[in-house]
Design an enzyme around this catalytic site. Sequence first.
Site, PDB file in Angstrom:
ATOM      1  NE  ARG A 211      20.073   9.696  22.526  1.00 23.13           N
ATOM      2  CZ  ARG A 211      20.529   9.888  23.748  1.00 23.13           C
ATOM      3  NH1 ARG A 211      20.991   8.862  24.437  1.00 23.13           N
ATOM      4  NH2 ARG A 211      20.525  11.084  24.279  1.00 23.13           N
ATOM      5  CD  GLU A 213      19.539   3.750  21.806  1.00 22.31           C
ATOM      6  OE1 GLU A 213      20.522   2.989  21.899  1.00 22.31           O
ATOM      7  OE2 GLU A 213      19.392   4.780  22.494  1.00 22.31           O
ATOM      8  NE  ARG A 219      14.011  -1.444  31.850  1.00 26.13           N
ATOM      9  CZ  ARG A 219      14.341  -1.512  33.112  1.00 26.13           C
ATOM     10  NH1 ARG A 219      15.375  -0.844  33.565  1.00 26.13           N
ATOM     11  NH2 ARG A 219      13.641  -2.252  33.940  1.00 26.13           N
ATOM     12  CG  HIS A 220      17.155   1.539  24.575  1.00 31.99           C
ATOM     13  ND1 HIS A 220      17.418   0.559  25.499  1.00 31.99           N
ATOM     14  CD2 HIS A 220      18.066   2.525  24.794  1.00 31.99           C
ATOM     15  CE1 HIS A 220      18.449   0.935  26.253  1.00 31.99           C
ATOM     16  NE2 HIS A 220      18.857   2.126  25.846  1.00 31.99           N
ATOM     17  CD  GLU A 357      20.574   6.309  32.066  1.00 34.82           C
ATOM     18  OE1 GLU A 357      21.348   5.351  31.918  1.00 34.82           O
ATOM     19  OE2 GLU A 357      20.593   7.333  31.365  1.00 34.82           O
ATOM     20  CB  SER A 360      22.335  11.094  31.921  1.00 31.80           C
ATOM     21  OG  SER A 360      22.256   9.689  32.043  1.00 31.80           O
ATOM     22  NE  ARG A 408      15.100   4.530  28.880  1.00 27.55           N
ATOM     23  CZ  ARG A 408      16.398   4.392  28.843  1.00 27.55           C
ATOM     24  NH1 ARG A 408      17.133   4.694  29.906  1.00 27.55           N
ATOM     25  NH2 ARG A 408      16.979   3.933  27.765  1.00 27.55           N
TER      26      ARG A 408
HETATM   27  P1  ATP Z   1      20.823   4.121  28.119  1.00 28.83           P
HETATM   28  O1  ATP Z   1      22.176   3.925  28.740  1.00 28.83           O
HETATM   29  O2  ATP Z   1      19.701   3.626  28.970  1.00 28.83           O
HETATM   30  O3  ATP Z   1      20.744   3.660  26.701  1.00 28.83           O
HETATM   31  P2  ATP Z   1      21.731   6.755  27.743  1.00 28.83           P
HETATM   32  O4  ATP Z   1      22.568   6.920  28.965  1.00 28.83           O
HETATM   33  O5  ATP Z   1      22.388   6.423  26.459  1.00 28.83           O
HETATM   34  O6  ATP Z   1      20.580   5.699  28.051  1.00 28.83           O
HETATM   35  P3  ATP Z   1      21.297   9.552  27.829  1.00 28.83           P
HETATM   36  O7  ATP Z   1      22.177  10.025  26.745  1.00 28.83           O
HETATM   37  O8  ATP Z   1      21.786   9.646  29.215  1.00 28.83           O
HETATM   38  O9  ATP Z   1      20.840   8.068  27.530  1.00 28.83           O
HETATM   39  O10 ATP Z   1      19.887  10.291  27.653  1.00 28.83           O
HETATM   40  C1  ATP Z   1      19.184  10.896  28.729  1.00 28.83           C
HETATM   41  C2  ATP Z   1      17.896  10.163  29.006  1.00 28.83           C
HETATM   42  O11 ATP Z   1      17.108  10.099  27.819  1.00 28.83           O
HETATM   43  C3  ATP Z   1      18.070   8.718  29.422  1.00 28.83           C
HETATM   44  O12 ATP Z   1      18.340   8.614  30.797  1.00 28.83           O
HETATM   45  C4  ATP Z   1      16.739   8.112  29.035  1.00 28.83           C
HETATM   46  O13 ATP Z   1      15.758   8.370  30.015  1.00 28.83           O
HETATM   47  C5  ATP Z   1      16.378   8.890  27.787  1.00 28.83           C
HETATM   48  N1  ATP Z   1      16.748   8.109  26.612  1.00 28.83           N
HETATM   49  C6  ATP Z   1      17.930   8.094  25.970  1.00 28.83           C
HETATM   50  N2  ATP Z   1      17.919   7.269  24.924  1.00 28.83           N
HETATM   51  C7  ATP Z   1      16.684   6.741  24.883  1.00 28.83           C
HETATM   52  C8  ATP Z   1      16.031   5.814  24.034  1.00 28.83           C
HETATM   53  N3  ATP Z   1      16.663   5.285  22.999  1.00 28.83           N
HETATM   54  N4  ATP Z   1      14.742   5.489  24.287  1.00 28.83           N
HETATM   55  C9  ATP Z   1      14.098   6.048  25.331  1.00 28.83           C
HETATM   56  N5  ATP Z   1      14.651   6.922  26.167  1.00 28.83           N
HETATM   57  C10 ATP Z   1      15.921   7.284  25.965  1.00 28.83           C
HETATM   58 MG    MG Z   2      22.490   8.206  30.485  1.00 30.78          MG
END
Ligand code: ATP
Ligand code: MG
Length: 434
Positions: A211, A213, A219-220, A357, A360, A408
């Site tokens: 991603r 980001e 945390r990302h 988190e 999901s 995470r």
């Molecule tokens: P956040 O809101 O914390 O950015 P997200 O809700 O966008 O996360 P999801 O699409 O729900 O992320 O992805 C499922 C899981 O994958 C997340 O709960 C997280 O544990 C992990 N995850 C997602 N994006 C990342 C990232 N950029 N870095 C590390 N872990 C990630």
């Molecule tokens: Mg999520």
Amino acid sequence: MERKYTSEVDGSSGEVKVQGWVRDKRDLGSIMFLVLADRTGEIQITVKEDEVGEEIMDRAESLNRESVISVTGKVEENEQAPGGSEIHPDSLDVLSESEKPLPMDPRGKQDASLSTRLDNRFMDLRNSKRRAIFEVRNAACSGARGWFEENGFMEVHTPKITVSGTEGGAEVFPIIYYEKEAFLVQSAQLYKQLMQAAGAEKVYEITPQWRAEKSRTPRHLTESFSVDMEMSFIEDQEDVMEVQEKVVKAMVEEIKDSASDALDELDIDLKVPELPLKRLTYDEALEIAGEKGEEIQWGEDINIKAMRNIAEKLEEKGHDFYFIKRWPVGERAFYYRPDPEDGKYTQTFDLNYRSWELSSGGQRIHDLDLLKKRIEEQGMDPSEMKFYLDAFRYGMPPHGGFGMGLDRFVASILDIENIKEAVLFPRTPDRLQP
Ligand code: ATP
Ligand code: MG
């Protein structure tokens, strides 16, 4: 002679051969103490001029720290030696010389910034505390894999190069695919759903995902690992939550079983969660955040400050892992199923550990028209997702699943502040190597 690990050597071992890195060296003139480290631990090599002769003494004297050596010799008990025994060498060979000065101190005696450590990650990982993190990570994967295998899930490997995003927004990495543009997958989402149309019913995958980001947070990552699961013929999201909590429990149990030394090394007292885990609704979570002074507008994501407040309240009651379920429809990706009784909400959940988190999940939309509508509402173009939508035209069972961030999970249960520490070679907006 067969090589032994340092952890296998004690006062009763007699003559042994050990191989590893010169972690430390103390030169007292006619006697020299080397600390030899391998992946299991350390042992002292005591080199005395009157025992070994000139050649070995010279070789030991000229050793730079972190050189790789092979030593054979006799083990003797010595209360003053770390671990209670030491090796008196008959031979000492240098397998690979290390340069000096070192780019960083793998013993951790001299502080190095996280950035310096990551720049020299191969050396940083020689430190046993760092390595312990990855022993825990290994056990976490085994725990998840073991649970899935025992419960009839099939491990799959879905494509990592694709033509469209999955999570909406612009957070995708384009790549050059011959003369076309393609993307790295943001998650296994679409393909594990295709496997439901394929009749696989219960699948899982431990997979990288990418991603782009925009924000830099502790945390990302741009490249993260996910434990992904999808299953068919569910009643509602509760079926998925039951799998989620059992998987997490199995991961914690496996860590406690097979990585307890690593937990000790990291000084972590990890508790096996009691099931069922606490379930809060999104509305209840907002209320708790509000009580603690962090107002969140209904429909918005729960920010990190509010998460800390919620976590604090739950921790007081002994809940480290907990769910927040029934998220507002605007907060979730297009594929989540709106609640048939109240379309403001979705049949979704997050699994959290304290304020992190972790995962999901929820029930997915399996009705084609509703799915198209949701894709359009999120500003995406259904015609670009034909390969995905076709799977909903010829018999798609009700289904659901989750995506749990492995990095995470590891960081949070080990009380690590920055997720980068839980990844061997992290990828972030500012870091593409090593
Ligand atoms: P956040 O809101 O914390 O950015 P997200 O809700 O966008 O996360 P999801 O699409 O729900 O992320 O992805 C499922 C899981 O994958 C997340 O709960 C997280 O544990 C992990 N995850 C997602 N994006 C990342 C990232 N950029 N870095 C590390 N872990 C990630
Ligand atoms: Mg999520």
